[in-house]
Design a protein around this motif. Structure first.
Motif, PDB file in Angstrom:
ATOM      1  N   THR A   1      21.308   6.173  -4.590  1.00 49.43           N
ATOM      2  CA  THR A   1      20.123   6.842  -4.055  1.00 49.43           C
ATOM      3  C   THR A   1      20.371   8.343  -3.981  1.00 49.43           C
ATOM      4  O   THR A   1      21.431   8.786  -3.532  1.00 49.43           O
ATOM      5  CB  THR A   1      19.785   6.311  -2.650  1.00 49.43           C
ATOM      6  N   ASP A   2      19.407   9.127  -4.403  1.00 49.96           N
ATOM      7  CA  ASP A   2      19.532  10.584  -4.368  1.00 49.96           C
ATOM      8  C   ASP A   2      19.211  11.068  -2.959  1.00 49.96           C
ATOM      9  O   ASP A   2      18.135  11.609  -2.692  1.00 49.96           O
ATOM     10  CB  ASP A   2      18.595  11.214  -5.402  1.00 49.96           C
TER      11      ASP A   2
ATOM     12  N   HIS B   1       2.495   9.032  -6.160  1.00 48.42           N
ATOM     13  CA  HIS B   1       2.445  10.406  -5.682  1.00 48.42           C
ATOM     14  C   HIS B   1       3.769  11.001  -5.205  1.00 48.42           C
ATOM     15  O   HIS B   1       3.894  12.225  -5.168  1.00 48.42           O
ATOM     16  CB  HIS B   1       1.429  10.509  -4.538  1.00 48.42           C
ATOM     17  N   ALA B   2       4.717  10.201  -4.787  1.00 51.70           N
ATOM     18  CA  ALA B   2       5.953  10.737  -4.216  1.00 51.70           C
ATOM     19  C   ALA B   2       6.923  11.162  -5.311  1.00 51.70           C
ATOM     20  O   ALA B   2       6.846  10.684  -6.452  1.00 51.70           O
ATOM     21  CB  ALA B   2       6.611   9.692  -3.311  1.00 51.70           C
ATOM     22  N   PRO B   3       7.866  12.048  -4.998  1.00 57.70           N
ATOM     23  CA  PRO B   3       8.921  12.378  -5.966  1.00 57.70           C
ATOM     24  C   PRO B   3       9.684  11.127  -6.379  1.00 57.70           C
ATOM     25  O   PRO B   3       9.768  10.156  -5.618  1.00 57.70           O
ATOM     26  CB  PRO B   3       9.820  13.344  -5.176  1.00 57.70           C
ATOM     27  N   ARG B   4      10.266  11.175  -7.538  1.00 59.77           N
ATOM     28  CA  ARG B   4      10.927   9.996  -8.087  1.00 59.77           C
ATOM     29  C   ARG B   4      11.997   9.457  -7.145  1.00 59.77           C
ATOM     30  O   ARG B   4      12.139   8.237  -6.986  1.00 59.77           O
ATOM     31  CB  ARG B   4      11.541  10.323  -9.450  1.00 59.77           C
TER      32      ARG B   4
ATOM     33  N   LEU C   1       0.839  -1.200   0.000  1.00 61.31           N
ATOM     34  CA  LEU C   1       0.000   0.000   0.000  1.00 61.31           C
ATOM     35  C   LEU C   1       0.874   1.249   0.000  1.00 61.31           C
ATOM     36  O   LEU C   1       0.665   2.183  -0.787  1.00 61.31           O
ATOM     37  CB  LEU C   1      -0.941  -0.003   1.212  1.00 61.31           C
ATOM     38  N   GLN C   2       1.870   1.270   0.892  1.00 60.62           N
ATOM     39  CA  GLN C   2       2.775   2.410   0.931  1.00 60.62           C
ATOM     40  C   GLN C   2       3.527   2.559  -0.389  1.00 60.62           C
ATOM     41  O   GLN C   2       3.738   3.675  -0.888  1.00 60.62           O
ATOM     42  CB  GLN C   2       3.763   2.252   2.088  1.00 60.62           C
ATOM     43  N   GLY C   3       3.943   1.423  -0.961  1.00 62.55           N
ATOM     44  CA  GLY C   3       4.648   1.467  -2.231  1.00 62.55           C
ATOM     45  C   GLY C   3       3.784   2.021  -3.347  1.00 62.55           C
ATOM     46  O   GLY C   3       4.239   2.816  -4.178  1.00 62.55           O
TER      47      GLY C   3
ATOM     48  N   ASP D   1      11.638   5.671  -5.916  1.00 62.54           N
ATOM     49  CA  ASP D   1      12.635   4.722  -6.396  1.00 62.54           C
ATOM     50  C   ASP D   1      13.369   4.077  -5.228  1.00 62.54           C
ATOM     51  O   ASP D   1      13.607   2.863  -5.215  1.00 62.54           O
ATOM     52  CB  ASP D   1      13.630   5.422  -7.317  1.00 62.54           C
ATOM     53  N   ALA D   2      13.728   4.887  -4.228  1.00 67.67           N
ATOM     54  CA  ALA D   2      14.417   4.338  -3.054  1.00 67.67           C
ATOM     55  C   ALA D   2      13.499   3.407  -2.276  1.00 67.67           C
ATOM     56  O   ALA D   2      13.931   2.355  -1.789  1.00 67.67           O
ATOM     57  CB  ALA D   2      14.911   5.470  -2.161  1.00 67.67           C
ATOM     58  N   PHE D   3      12.224   3.775  -2.160  1.00 67.85           N
ATOM     59  CA  PHE D   3      11.281   2.923  -1.433  1.00 67.85           C
ATOM     60  C   PHE D   3      11.160   1.564  -2.120  1.00 67.85           C
ATOM     61  O   PHE D   3      11.280   0.507  -1.478  1.00 67.85           O
ATOM     62  CB  PHE D   3       9.905   3.588  -1.347  1.00 67.85           C
ATOM     63  N   CYS D   4      10.940   1.562  -3.429  1.00 61.64           N
ATOM     64  CA  CYS D   4      10.731   0.298  -4.140  1.00 61.64           C
ATOM     65  C   CYS D   4      12.006  -0.532  -4.209  1.00 61.64           C
ATOM     66  O   CYS D   4      11.965  -1.763  -4.090  1.00 61.64           O
ATOM     67  CB  CYS D   4      10.207   0.570  -5.549  1.00 61.64           C
TER      68      CYS D   4
END
Length: 538
Positions: free
Chosen positions: A527-528, A498-501, A490-492, A505-508
């Motif tokens: 990671t940025d 909706h989140a910035p790239r 769900l968070q992913g 990207d870091a989450f996934c």
């Protein structure tokens, strides 16, 4: 006397607008509550001010005191609070955090209230307990129309009116909940408190409640065994004739955290109560109250994670070691970015559920909310203690000192995972929702799959989760793993949509792609971190 040293390399005090939170602003923008933005920033500036930080310190260092008797020997059963407790309560009530949305017809009223609760909780967490319970009491009380007509306007009032007086004479009311007994804990059906009809429409209750928070509330919803089975009752502290209801405060609990808030052990000594709902349907009656307080658990944990991340970033920005600012040290940047990612995922999920609360006539939304609330309560609240520990560690030894404020955040963090059903209870409730309301599973995946095709790692995680759910063998034994996976997808999904790239990207890559360690601060190379950390700079 000559000076022995010059104080250098110290971090300036953190004063900021708590509502200047990109993830929150984005989440509010996805609801019908955009009209609340101005008030959010007003509340945020107050929450982050030096004045309110001092209120918070004082109410936690000067804990509530129980007064069972007055100086003449009369039983009074009252609790004294530091004056700034009432200042904090007054701000919360005046901004409608305790019940105003139930009588606010504007679209997005509950999402607006959730955003304000998230912001104001960063001022001081303890006093939000009675605020949350009052908000959650209203839908449960509606099972008794007569009591609703009499008390709901006062529960939704934006006036804080402290003191034990007959409820209908006050300008505003605070409500509590009293269910836990020493022999049962979460198993409320094992409660032994007895309620017998008095013949005049009321009941008389006798029994012992092991944990009752905010005992100076004006009224309580409680569970007791009536002739028809476990039932829900409303008990005021002061009866219609002005006399004190015999609810005896035995002692205040000496708790790990949440010290500004009084939590008590009580006796019902033939106390007077009124039935809410039908006899024998007490759990069903009070469950809506529990569900609303569970949402506040998730919001409170999200709020604490945001506060921890902001404090850690602020400290690391201004503290230097080994020739440069801590925030510019690659390993510290890894930790800080990971903390920000976790906090932003938590508030996104919590606010999504708050938005569903405004759509109570939408069957799909309510089905999603049923399962989504259980899994979010479980996982977000589980993450808060380890998040607080890592944020504290960013300060080094300074974070272990009370003056930093981090020990209080750390002590507070485990509470939300325990309150309203500890981890196992929340996980099993999710299984119960899936079993009894299969439409909740369909609604949940309909929500998640709005991100389908946005990130292959998320898509793969959703496929694996569906396979896990199709295997019913040992499902209860695997409940925590399954529920964790439900919440993380769900968070992913929310992150991908909706989140910035950089955040998505870091989450996934970490939460699904396996490119992550077992502790915060193990984000993959590339990671940025600078873009992510910037979202927690104030």
């Amino acid at each position: 006397m000559p000076a022995t040293h010059e104080v250098v390399n110290q971090v300036p005090p953190l004063e900021h607008d708590v509502a200047a939170d990109p993830a929150l602003a984005e989440a509010v923008g996805r609801t019908e509550a955009s009209w609340v933005v101005g008030e959010l920033h007003e509340l945020g500036r107050l929450a982050g001010s030096e004045q309110v930080q001092e209120w918070s310190r004082l109410v936690n260092e000067n804990e509530p005191v129980l007064r069972t008797h007055d100086r003449f020997g009369h039983r009074i059963d009252e609790v004294e609070f530091h004056p700034h407790w009432h200042d904090l309560m007054n701000v919360a009530v005046s901004h409608g955090l305790q019940g105003a949305p139930w009588r606010d017809e504007r679209p997005g009223a509950h999402a607006a209230r959730a955003a304000k609760f998230y912001v104001w909780s960063q001022s001081e967490a303890g006093h939000t307990c009675p605020i949350s319970m009052t908000y959650a009491a209203v839908p449960a009380l509606r099972a008794n129309p007569e009591l609703t007509e009499k008390y709901e306007p006062l529960l939704a009032s934006t006036e804080y009116d402290f003191g034990l007086r007959e409820p209908s004479t006050k300008r505003g009311l605070i409500a509590g909940m009293s269910m836990t007994e020493k022999q049962g804990g979460s198993d409320v059906r094992a409660n032994t408190t007895a309620a017998r009809p008095a013949g005049d429409g009321s009941y008389r209750l006798v029994g012992h409640k092991w944990f009752t928070s905010a005992p100076m509330s004006d009224m309580f919803l409680t569970l007791a065994q009536a002739p028809g089975g476990l039932s829900c009752f409303l008990l005021p502290r002061v009866l219609p004739d002005g006399s004190r209801n015999p609810i005896r405060l035995q002692r205040l609990k000496d708790k790990l955290g949440n010290r500004s808030n009084a939590s008590s052990e009580i006796e019902y000594d033939d106390a007077v109560g009124w039935l809410v709902g039908e006899e024998g349907r007490g759990v069903r009656t009070i469950i809506e109250m529990v569900n609303n307080t569970r949402l506040d658990c998730a919001l409170g944990s999200s709020s604490g994670m945001r506060l921890g991340a902001v404090r850690a970033v602020h400290h690391a920005t201004h503290r230097h070691a080994f020739g440069k600012a801590l925030v510019d040290q690659p390993l510290m940047a890894n930790v800080l970015a990971d903390l920000v990612i976790e906090a932003e995922a938590a508030v996104a999920a919590s606010m999504r559920l708050a938005a569903a609360g405004d759509r109570r006539d939408d069957e799909q939304e309510q089905a999603f909310r049923r399962l989504g609330l259980a899994v979010t309560k479980y996982w977000v609240c589980k993450r808060a203690p380890m998040h607080a520990a890592e944020a504290l560690e960013c300060f080094g030894g300074n974070g272990y000192v009370e003056e930093s404020g981090m020990p209080r955040l750390y002590r507070e963090a485990p509470l939300m995972s325990i309150w309203e059903g500890s981890g196992n209870v929340a996980a099993l409730d999710a299984l119960r929702a899936m079993g009894r309301q299969p439409e909740s599973v369909a609604a949940f995946f309909a929500e998640v799959e709005q991100a389908a095709g946005g990130d292959a790692r998320l898509d793969d995680a959703v496929d694996r989760l569906k396979k896990d759910l199709s295997d019913v063998d040992d499902l209860e034994f695997r409940a925590r793993r399954v529920v964790e996976s439900l919440e993380v997808v769900l968070q992913g999904s929310l992150s991908v949509r909706h989140a910035p790239r950089a955040v998505a990207d870091a989450f996934c890559g970490t939460r699904f792609g396996g490119d992550w360690g077992l502790a915060f601060g193990t984000l993959p190379a590339g990671t940025d971190t600078s873009a992510i950390i910037a979202r927690a700079r104030v």
